[in-house]
Motif scaffolding. Structure first.
Motif, short mmCIF file in Angstrom:
data_model
loop_
_atom_site.label_atom_id
_atom_site.label_comp_id
_atom_site.label_asym_id
_atom_site.label_seq_id
_atom_site.Cartn_x
_atom_site.Cartn_y
_atom_site.Cartn_z
N GLY A 177 33.01 111.28 48.11
CA GLY A 177 34.15 111.96 48.87
C GLY A 177 33.71 112.42 50.03
N LEU A 178 32.44 112.87 50.21
CA LEU A 178 31.92 113.35 51.43
C LEU A 178 31.64 111.94 52.53
N TYR A 179 31.01 111.11 51.96
CA TYR A 179 30.98 109.73 52.82
C TYR A 179 32.33 109.32 53.39
N LYS A 180 33.21 109.30 52.67
CA LYS A 180 34.40 108.76 53.23
C LYS A 180 35.04 109.51 54.02
N GLN A 181 35.08 111.11 54.06
CA GLN A 181 35.60 112.00 54.91
C GLN A 181 34.66 111.81 56.23
N ALA A 182 33.21 111.88 56.24
CA ALA A 182 32.54 111.43 57.37
C ALA A 182 32.62 110.17 57.93
N THR A 183 32.87 109.41 57.39
CA THR A 183 33.07 108.05 58.03
C THR A 183 34.59 107.71 58.35
N VAL A 184 35.64 107.91 57.75
CA VAL A 184 37.21 107.47 57.87
C VAL A 184 37.84 109.03 58.24
N GLY A 185 37.61 110.05 57.63
CA GLY A 185 38.24 111.32 58.00
C GLY A 185 39.15 111.21 56.73
N ASN A 186 40.33 111.99 57.06
CA ASN A 186 41.44 112.34 55.90
C ASN A 186 41.67 111.14 55.05
N VAL A 187 42.11 111.24 53.71
CA VAL A 187 42.60 110.06 53.02
C VAL A 187 43.86 109.46 53.74
N ASN A 188 43.81 108.02 53.86
CA ASN A 188 44.74 107.45 54.52
C ASN A 188 45.44 106.35 53.62
#
Length: 89
Positions: A30-41
């Motif tokens: 979850g932290l990795y995705k938020q750091a690399t992509v931002g909010n869930v899309n």
């Protein structure tokens, strides 16, 4: 500076032991995705995709957190897990 350290710890996360709990793996995801992509899309996966739903929920739990803050939290969590496993952080 944070980005470089984040990338280093993303590599270090790959050596975490198999005994790392799913809960901790999901936190890191979850932290990795938020750091690399931002909010869930994307929309939440269907009920038969339990792994996908767990990953989506872990990512969504970080909604609104900045990329930089997510990177710092990711680094802290990987460091903690490495230390708990007796591996160099």
């Amino acid at each position: 500076m944070v980005l470089k350290e984040f990338e280093q710890y993303a590599e270090k996360a790959k050596i975490l032991p198999e005994s790392t709990t799913n809960k901790n793996k999901l936190i890191l995801y979850g932290l990795y995705k938020q750091a690399t992509v931002g909010n869930v899309n994307t929309s939440r996966p269907g009920m038969f995709d339990m792994k996908g739903r767990a990953q989506w929920d872990a990512w969504n739990a970080n909604e609104g957190k900045s990329k930089e803050e997510s990177m710092k939290d990711y680094i802290t969590k990987v460091r903690q897990l490495l230390e708990e496993a007796g591996l160099p952080a």
